[in-house]
Write an enzyme that holds these catalytic residues in place. Sequence first.
Site, PDB file in Angstrom:
ATOM      1  N   THR A 106     -43.206 -67.876  38.063  1.00  0.00           N
ATOM      2  CA  THR A 106     -43.159 -66.734  38.603  1.00  0.00           C
ATOM      3  C   THR A 106     -42.608 -66.642  39.922  1.00  0.00           C
ATOM      4  O   THR A 106     -41.862 -65.919  40.301  1.00  0.00           O
ATOM      5  CB  THR A 106     -44.480 -65.816  38.136  1.00  0.00           C
ATOM      6  N   THR A 182     -48.217 -70.979  37.455  1.00  0.00           N
ATOM      7  CA  THR A 182     -49.521 -71.358  37.775  1.00  0.00           C
ATOM      8  C   THR A 182     -50.277 -71.835  36.400  1.00  0.00           C
ATOM      9  O   THR A 182     -51.248 -72.571  36.537  1.00  0.00           O
ATOM     10  CB  THR A 182     -50.240 -70.010  38.043  1.00  0.00           C
ATOM     11  N   ASP A 183     -49.639 -71.595  35.250  1.00  0.00           N
ATOM     12  CA  ASP A 183     -50.414 -72.050  33.854  1.00  0.00           C
ATOM     13  C   ASP A 183     -50.818 -73.395  34.122  1.00  0.00           C
ATOM     14  O   ASP A 183     -51.926 -73.699  33.566  1.00  0.00           O
ATOM     15  CB  ASP A 183     -49.635 -71.730  32.767  1.00  0.00           C
ATOM     16  N   LYS A 261     -57.132 -73.606  36.765  1.00  0.00           N
ATOM     17  CA  LYS A 261     -56.752 -72.163  36.518  1.00  0.00           C
ATOM     18  C   LYS A 261     -57.770 -71.585  35.746  1.00  0.00           C
ATOM     19  O   LYS A 261     -57.979 -72.021  34.620  1.00  0.00           O
ATOM     20  CB  LYS A 261     -55.189 -72.042  35.950  1.00  0.00           C
TER      21      LYS A 261
HETATM   22  N1  ASP Z   1     -46.128 -68.650  32.705  1.00  0.00           N
HETATM   23  C1  ASP Z   1     -46.046 -68.703  34.079  1.00  0.00           C
HETATM   24  C2  ASP Z   1     -45.884 -70.138  34.503  1.00  0.00           C
HETATM   25  O1  ASP Z   1     -47.090 -70.835  34.417  1.00  0.00           O
HETATM   26  C3  ASP Z   1     -46.824 -68.086  34.691  1.00  0.00           C
HETATM   27  C4  ASP Z   1     -46.593 -68.226  36.548  1.00  0.00           C
HETATM   28  O2  ASP Z   1     -45.871 -68.761  36.922  1.00  0.00           O
HETATM   29  O3  ASP Z   1     -47.645 -67.956  37.355  1.00  0.00           O
HETATM   30  O4  ASP Z   1     -44.994 -70.782  34.497  1.00  0.00           O
END
Ligand code: ASP
Length: 460
Positions: A106, A182-183, A261
């Site tokens: 993101t 983040t995932d 996370k």
């Molecule tokens: N689904 C995304 C990812 O981990 C969420 C994010 O960027 O926070 O790439």
Amino acid sequence: MSDNYQGYREPALSVLKENKVSVWSAVEMSTKRGTFKGIILPRSETADNHHVVMKLHNGYNIGINVSVIDQIIETGRKEAHYKIPEKEFPVDPKKPNVKLLGTGGTIASRLDYRTGAVIPAFSPGELYGSVPELADICNLETEKLYGVFSENMAPEQWVGTAQAIGREIEKGIHGIVIGHGTDTMHHTAAILSFMVQKSPVPIVMVGSQRSSDRPSSDAALNLIHAVKTAAESDIAETMVCMFGPTSDQYGLLHRGTRVRKMHSSYRSTFRTIGDIPIAMVDRQKITPLRTDYIHRRNDREVLINTNFEERVSIVYYYPNMQPDIIDSLTDNNYRGIIIAGTGLGHVNKPLYPSLKRAYEKGIAIYMTVQTLWGYVQMYVYETGREIMELGVVPCANMLPEVAYVKLGWALGQSTDLDKVKEIMLTPIAGETTEREPYNGYLIYQGGIPEVEEFLRVIKR
Ligand code: ASP
């Protein structure tokens, strides 16, 4: 109507054509689940061909299966602006040089305000256009290594990222920021802690939980904190830099091997597990919370070791797990298994013969705990001792995901299982610790007096 059907394939394509609508049409869509008003968005090339994706007026995107669509009426059109205003990033020879390596997620995207389409924002000029404060901190260079959501990060990308870090360090960079979804940021933070050792400069991973068009986005502030850490901090470790509290007061710097996370949507989702974070960072300063970190150096030496064995798995134990789960890994030539066991590190008795068979076939098997906090302690119950006799090795308080990437890395270093064991049980980057401090256990249990009092104080 125009003929932009970007990303749509049959059968969704025909549904758009039959209804005389296309990408960027503002529409009213009647379906078997009710009527939706919004804008039809482009689809990515890899998306499936059965859904039409719409941005609703409330800001959410929904995918509607074509089988439930009755009628779509175009009420207008709204086109996305793909270009973010670029401003030339000013270069100041007195400021440190920071490299931002992008992998995706993101943070690498920005939503168009009017349509909600996700568009990339990545060149230094685009970032400066969106977050001008960055130029007060450093000279920023950017490089897009990958553009994937983080569930698609895998050994190939880990290796590529580690090598890119090595190149930048040798070239003389003062700090590195890695933009990442983040995932799975904690998996990548952990593997980079093993693949890149003795870095002279900070390596700071950063992401965002909310995209940058939303008022509550954490993207800009996380980026400012991460860039500040890379440019100015004395901490030459692989870290994750994300929101500390739920409000935007400060960020936390978490050690790459002790972070996870912990919430699917809170901005304060990253938590150091079983310990306290390394430091706090705000726009003004970096405040260490502990002293035992590795300090920045001026030399350009770094160890990059990217050998990795991919045939490793995590088995998350559940009651009534059947032995064929273990057997299938053995029969498919896996070379390592991390078990996330119950309590102090247990699995049921029916698995014992399969574990023995796996061990006898030369598979390296290590035990971690599902509780995340606390240590594997297999001497406490007889069952634990029995499991160790089958060849399963306890991994102290290493987090299961960290043990997974470390075992892949350790098996990449040697085929000798005694050597692998020595690597697994010798901490390299703080992945196991001697003790977990009482204030490293951080799950608020609302309702009990001391936590309510604490919450009253922080909410004042
Ligand atoms: N689904 C995304 C990812 O981990 C969420 C994010 O960027 O926070 O790439």
